[in-house]
Design a protein around this motif. Structure first.
Motif, PDB file in Angstrom:
ATOM      1  N   ARG A 114       0.818  -1.216   0.000  1.00 63.55           N
ATOM      2  CA  ARG A 114       0.000   0.000   0.000  1.00 63.55           C
ATOM      3  C   ARG A 114       0.852   1.267   0.000  1.00 63.55           C
ATOM      4  O   ARG A 114       0.523   2.252   0.640  1.00 63.55           O
ATOM      5  CB  ARG A 114      -0.970  -0.004   1.176  1.00 63.55           C
ATOM      6  N   ILE A 115       1.953   1.219  -0.722  1.00 62.50           N
ATOM      7  CA  ILE A 115       2.862   2.360  -0.770  1.00 62.50           C
ATOM      8  C   ILE A 115       2.402   3.380  -1.807  1.00 62.50           C
ATOM      9  O   ILE A 115       2.440   4.573  -1.554  1.00 62.50           O
ATOM     10  CB  ILE A 115       4.302   1.889  -1.049  1.00 62.50           C
ATOM     11  N   TRP A 116       1.982   2.929  -2.970  1.00 67.18           N
ATOM     12  CA  TRP A 116       1.583   3.854  -4.024  1.00 67.18           C
ATOM     13  C   TRP A 116       0.084   3.857  -4.172  1.00 67.18           C
ATOM     14  O   TRP A 116      -0.591   2.860  -3.940  1.00 67.18           O
ATOM     15  CB  TRP A 116       2.180   3.449  -5.364  1.00 67.18           C
ATOM     16  N   ALA A 117      -0.428   4.991  -4.617  1.00 69.04           N
ATOM     17  CA  ALA A 117      -1.847   5.072  -4.943  1.00 69.04           C
ATOM     18  C   ALA A 117      -2.124   4.099  -6.092  1.00 69.04           C
ATOM     19  O   ALA A 117      -1.247   3.808  -6.896  1.00 69.04           O
ATOM     20  CB  ALA A 117      -2.197   6.499  -5.358  1.00 69.04           C
ATOM     21  N   ASN A 118      -3.331   3.616  -6.159  1.00 70.70           N
ATOM     22  CA  ASN A 118      -3.682   2.671  -7.223  1.00 70.70           C
ATOM     23  C   ASN A 118      -3.551   3.280  -8.609  1.00 70.70           C
ATOM     24  O   ASN A 118      -3.528   2.576  -9.593  1.00 70.70           O
ATOM     25  CB  ASN A 118      -5.095   2.137  -7.018  1.00 70.70           C
ATOM     26  N   ASN A 119      -3.479   4.621  -8.683  1.00 71.11           N
ATOM     27  CA  ASN A 119      -3.393   5.226 -10.011  1.00 71.11           C
ATOM     28  C   ASN A 119      -1.958   5.434 -10.494  1.00 71.11           C
ATOM     29  O   ASN A 119      -1.752   6.027 -11.528  1.00 71.11           O
ATOM     30  CB  ASN A 119      -4.163   6.554 -10.051  1.00 71.11           C
ATOM     31  N   THR A 120      -0.949   4.943  -9.759  1.00 67.34           N
ATOM     32  CA  THR A 120       0.417   4.969 -10.283  1.00 67.34           C
ATOM     33  C   THR A 120       0.477   3.941 -11.403  1.00 67.34           C
ATOM     34  O   THR A 120       0.243   2.757 -11.184  1.00 67.34           O
ATOM     35  CB  THR A 120       1.451   4.625  -9.195  1.00 67.34           C
ATOM     36  N   ARG A 121       0.769   4.407 -12.601  1.00 70.09           N
ATOM     37  CA  ARG A 121       0.798   3.519 -13.759  1.00 70.09           C
ATOM     38  C   ARG A 121       2.200   2.944 -13.920  1.00 70.09           C
ATOM     39  O   ARG A 121       3.182   3.671 -13.774  1.00 70.09           O
ATOM     40  CB  ARG A 121       0.362   4.280 -14.997  1.00 70.09           C
ATOM     41  N   ILE A 122       2.295   1.650 -14.221  1.00 74.20           N
ATOM     42  CA  ILE A 122       3.577   0.989 -14.399  1.00 74.20           C
ATOM     43  C   ILE A 122       3.609   0.373 -15.794  1.00 74.20           C
ATOM     44  O   ILE A 122       2.697  -0.356 -16.178  1.00 74.20           O
ATOM     45  CB  ILE A 122       3.807  -0.093 -13.326  1.00 74.20           C
ATOM     46  N   PHE A 123       4.686   0.683 -16.530  1.00 71.79           N
ATOM     47  CA  PHE A 123       4.856   0.186 -17.884  1.00 71.79           C
ATOM     48  C   PHE A 123       6.167  -0.581 -17.984  1.00 71.79           C
ATOM     49  O   PHE A 123       7.135  -0.253 -17.295  1.00 71.79           O
ATOM     50  CB  PHE A 123       4.914   1.352 -18.880  1.00 71.79           C
TER      51      PHE A 123
END
Length: 145
Positions: A114-123
């Protein structure tokens, strides 16, 4: 705001350029700077990571010097963010196969911790390192949800 992190000390990674569509680049950091975990990158930043890698880890081409698994990657990124800040997007570019699996492991570690918000996008992206890192809107990227 685009920040580049070299997560390798290999010369080919150090020399890897980004497609001109990434400009302007706010800052480019060496492995020594990244591993110090004190960069203070602001919230909402886009981070481009360049390294050798596979499904299990990124870092140097030869094991034993810079070996970064998904949990360590998460700690490195978050340790370089400003207090309470999370990135908007992270682009992981490697020259080895399996980067979608590595990026998915990063996503799972981030959700579990639970470190990043769910909207951090990872590519994730994987191509020969002699090529520039593709533009952010290129179809070469795999988005990991």
């Amino acid at each position: 705001m685009t920040y580049v992190m070299q997560m390798s000390t290999d010369q080919d990674i150090i020399n890897t350029q980004l497609n001109a569509a990434w400009n302007p680049i706010t800052a480019r950091y060496s492995w020594l700077q990244v591993s110090g975990m004190n960069l203070g990158i602001p919230a909402g930043a886009t981070i481009v990571v360049i390294a050798h890698g596979d499904a299990n880890e990124i870092g140097n081409a030869q094991p034993g010097t810079v070996d970064i698994d998904a949990s360590t990657f998460l700690a490195l990124i978050q340790g370089n963010m400003a207090q309470g800040a999370v990135p908007a997007a992270i682009y992981i570019s490697t020259c080895g196969p399996g980067i979608p699996q590595f990026a998915a492991a990063v996503r799972m570690a981030a959700q579990q911790n639970r470190i990043w918000a769910n909207n951090t996008r990872i590519f994730g992206h994987s191509d020969p390192i002699s090529c520039p890192v593709p533009a952010p809107n290129s179809q070469a990227w795999f988005e990991i949800f």
